[in-house]
Design a protein around this motif. Structure first.
Motif, PDB file in Angstrom:
ATOM      1  N   VAL A 233       0.827  -1.202   0.000  1.00 32.47           N
ATOM      2  CA  VAL A 233       0.000   0.000   0.000  1.00 32.47           C
ATOM      3  C   VAL A 233       0.860   1.250   0.000  1.00 32.47           C
ATOM      4  O   VAL A 233       2.028   1.243   0.379  1.00 32.47           O
ATOM      5  CB  VAL A 233      -0.950   0.050   1.224  1.00 32.47           C
ATOM      6  N   GLY A 234       0.250   2.306  -0.435  1.00 38.60           N
ATOM      7  CA  GLY A 234       0.812   3.646  -0.448  1.00 38.60           C
ATOM      8  C   GLY A 234      -0.301   4.552  -0.929  1.00 38.60           C
ATOM      9  O   GLY A 234      -1.384   4.581  -0.355  1.00 38.60           O
ATOM     10  N   SER A 235      -0.061   5.257  -2.011  1.00 43.87           N
ATOM     11  CA  SER A 235      -1.143   6.026  -2.612  1.00 43.87           C
ATOM     12  C   SER A 235      -2.195   5.110  -3.235  1.00 43.87           C
ATOM     13  O   SER A 235      -3.361   5.467  -3.343  1.00 43.87           O
ATOM     14  CB  SER A 235      -0.581   6.970  -3.674  1.00 43.87           C
ATOM     15  N   ASN A 236      -1.784   3.885  -3.633  1.00 41.92           N
ATOM     16  CA  ASN A 236      -2.677   2.865  -4.182  1.00 41.92           C
ATOM     17  C   ASN A 236      -2.507   1.559  -3.420  1.00 41.92           C
ATOM     18  O   ASN A 236      -1.544   1.388  -2.678  1.00 41.92           O
ATOM     19  CB  ASN A 236      -2.397   2.631  -5.666  1.00 41.92           C
ATOM     20  N   LEU A 255      -5.344   7.726   1.222  1.00 44.74           N
ATOM     21  CA  LEU A 255      -4.705   7.912   2.517  1.00 44.74           C
ATOM     22  C   LEU A 255      -3.259   8.351   2.338  1.00 44.74           C
ATOM     23  O   LEU A 255      -2.655   8.123   1.286  1.00 44.74           O
ATOM     24  CB  LEU A 255      -4.753   6.617   3.330  1.00 44.74           C
ATOM     25  N   GLN A 256      -2.712   8.948   3.376  1.00 47.97           N
ATOM     26  CA  GLN A 256      -1.316   9.358   3.367  1.00 47.97           C
ATOM     27  C   GLN A 256      -0.504   8.410   4.230  1.00 47.97           C
ATOM     28  O   GLN A 256      -0.771   8.248   5.418  1.00 47.97           O
ATOM     29  CB  GLN A 256      -1.168  10.789   3.893  1.00 47.97           C
ATOM     30  N   ALA A 257       0.474   7.751   3.622  1.00 43.87           N
ATOM     31  CA  ALA A 257       1.407   6.863   4.307  1.00 43.87           C
ATOM     32  C   ALA A 257       0.719   5.830   5.197  1.00 43.87           C
ATOM     33  O   ALA A 257       0.993   5.725   6.395  1.00 43.87           O
ATOM     34  CB  ALA A 257       2.397   7.682   5.128  1.00 43.87           C
ATOM     35  N   VAL A 270      -4.192   1.226   8.235  1.00 37.64           N
ATOM     36  CA  VAL A 270      -4.207   2.179   9.336  1.00 37.64           C
ATOM     37  C   VAL A 270      -3.464   3.428   8.904  1.00 37.64           C
ATOM     38  O   VAL A 270      -2.337   3.357   8.414  1.00 37.64           O
ATOM     39  CB  VAL A 270      -3.534   1.607  10.600  1.00 37.64           C
ATOM     40  N   GLN A 271      -4.112   4.571   9.065  1.00 35.20           N
ATOM     41  CA  GLN A 271      -3.433   5.850   8.893  1.00 35.20           C
ATOM     42  C   GLN A 271      -3.325   6.497  10.255  1.00 35.20           C
ATOM     43  O   GLN A 271      -4.327   6.808  10.895  1.00 35.20           O
ATOM     44  CB  GLN A 271      -4.192   6.779   7.943  1.00 35.20           C
ATOM     45  N   SER A 277      -6.105   7.855  14.836  1.00 36.95           N
ATOM     46  CA  SER A 277      -5.880   6.878  13.778  1.00 36.95           C
ATOM     47  C   SER A 277      -7.174   6.682  13.006  1.00 36.95           C
ATOM     48  O   SER A 277      -8.269   6.857  13.546  1.00 36.95           O
ATOM     49  CB  SER A 277      -5.429   5.535  14.352  1.00 36.95           C
ATOM     50  N   ARG A 278      -7.024   6.282  11.742  1.00 35.14           N
ATOM     51  CA  ARG A 278      -8.161   5.873  10.935  1.00 35.14           C
ATOM     52  C   ARG A 278      -7.941   4.422  10.531  1.00 35.14           C
ATOM     53  O   ARG A 278      -6.828   4.007  10.214  1.00 35.14           O
ATOM     54  CB  ARG A 278      -8.309   6.762   9.696  1.00 35.14           C
TER      55      ARG A 278
END
Length: 371
Positions: A233-236, A255-257, A270-271, A277-278
């Motif tokens: 995962v990352g931007s996709n 999500l970011q990182a 998890v962001q 956290s999300r």
């Protein structure tokens, strides 16, 4: 008309009010007791030295003294409560089985059909039948945990020159030849290969030492394995069904990182944020759905390798939580007041182990017995 002097004073009062009234209670509510102690001490110093002077000059002396006394009482209360929680964390059913003060990294890992392993000062340690950690011979540390498959765990030395795979009986050494100045990578592992997130993308390292870049780019922030399935995962979101040799793009995460954890056909994203956290879940390879986290600061997740609905969550200061329905509802398993750094679960027996610490409690490994 508001004068410049009064405006500046008003801004100062507002800024200090936010600092004194908002941050300490938020830190305490999030289980960040060491941070609460620091904020409460700073707040108390400001109460007795500067708070009275920041109030408008027209404030009556009695009101001024009342405001200062109220704020001082708030900070003294938070300070006392935080010290108590730091000194006496709520362990609940968890038992401390080992200390880790002398270890260089409180990290645990366990193959599904293998022993519980821990990273020590210069050793990899295995939990024996007598309940004590003993060094695994012939691993030259210090090392960094990459992850574990069904039978084998993988470690990389901090110089980036070698990797070791250990299944509880035999040890394999794989040459790497990485740049020793590079930071320790995020990773995940299968029995016959492991994956690292580097500065240029995702790299797959086979047991024979062959290295191949399987995803380009710097946007990859996490990787997890689920049998022969690999999720990056990352931007996709990228998913591989052939042991990480080829990946398909499943679309943007938004999500970011994010971090990723996988098991039983599901994966969890998890962001993290500042005291927040999300949590997102993809069940049975479906679309990502957001879930309400059990607490605000998720540190690590363990997912059942056979049933992705079963998941344990470790937090910063707010304990361990368990879900049987893919994060829709959670059960509190306690162990509050500690930062959970590493979490391993035997889903067949419901035994679990964590490495956790706080600034006032010696770091250690804690065991949760099945019940």
């Amino acid at each position: 008309m508001l004068s410049v002097v009064n405006f500046v004073r008003l801004v100062k009062v507002a800024a200090w009010a936010v600092f004194l009234l908002v941050f300490p209670p938020i830190a305490f509510a999030n289980g960040m007791y060491a941070a609460t102690v620091l904020l409460a001490v700073l707040g108390l110093l400001l109460d007795v030295t500067a708070l009275g002077e920041l109030l408008p000059s027209s404030t009556q002396p009695k009101v001024r003294r009342g405001v200062v006394a109220t704020m001082a009482l708030l900070h003294i209360s938070l300070l006392a409560l935080s010290v108590v929680r730091l000194v006496s964390p709520r362990y609940g059913a968890w038992q401390r089985i080992a200390g880790t003060d002398e270890w260089n990294n409180a990290a645990l890992v366990r193959p599904e059909h293998g022993p519980l392993l821990a990273v020590g000062h210069r050793d990899v340690l295995s939990l024996g039948k007598e309940g004590r950690f003993v060094p695994v011979p012939d691993i030259a540390g210090p090392v960094h945990v990459i992850g574990a498959g069904a039978h084998r765990a993988w470690f990389v030395d901090v110089e980036g020159q070698f990797a070791w795979g250990y299944d509880g009986a035999s040890l394999e050494k794989v040459p790497l030849g990485w740049d020793a100045s590079a930071r320790m990578p995020e990773g995940a592992a299968l029995d016959d290969a492991f994956f690292v997130v580097g500065s240029r993308g995702l790299v797959r390292v086979a047991r024979d030492g062959h290295q191949s870049k399987v995803l380009d780019g710097t946007s990859i922030t996490g990787v997890a394995t689920d049998g022969s399935r690999v999720v990056a995962v990352g931007s996709n979101v990228f998913v591989s069904e052939d042991g990480g040799r080829h990946f398909k793009d499943r679309g943007p995460t938004g999500l970011q990182a994010p971090s990723v954890y996988a098991g039983g056909g599901s994966y969890y994203l998890v962001q993290g944020g500042i005291m927040s956290s999300r949590l997102f879940v993809s069940e049975a390879d479906g679309r990502l759905e957001e879930r309400k986290p059990p607490m605000r600061d998720i540190r690590v997740i363990a997912v059942d390798p056979h049933d992705g609905r079963r998941v344990w969550v470790g937090t910063w200061g707010e304990g361990i939580w368990r879900s049987e329905d893919a994060g829709r509802t959670f059960q509190d398993l306690e162990l509050e007041g500690l930062e959970v750094q590493s979490l391993v679960v035997d889903f067949s027996t419901k035994d679990a182990w964590v490495a956790a610490t706080n600034l006032a409690t010696p770091s250690g490994v804690y065991h949760y017995g099945a019940r």
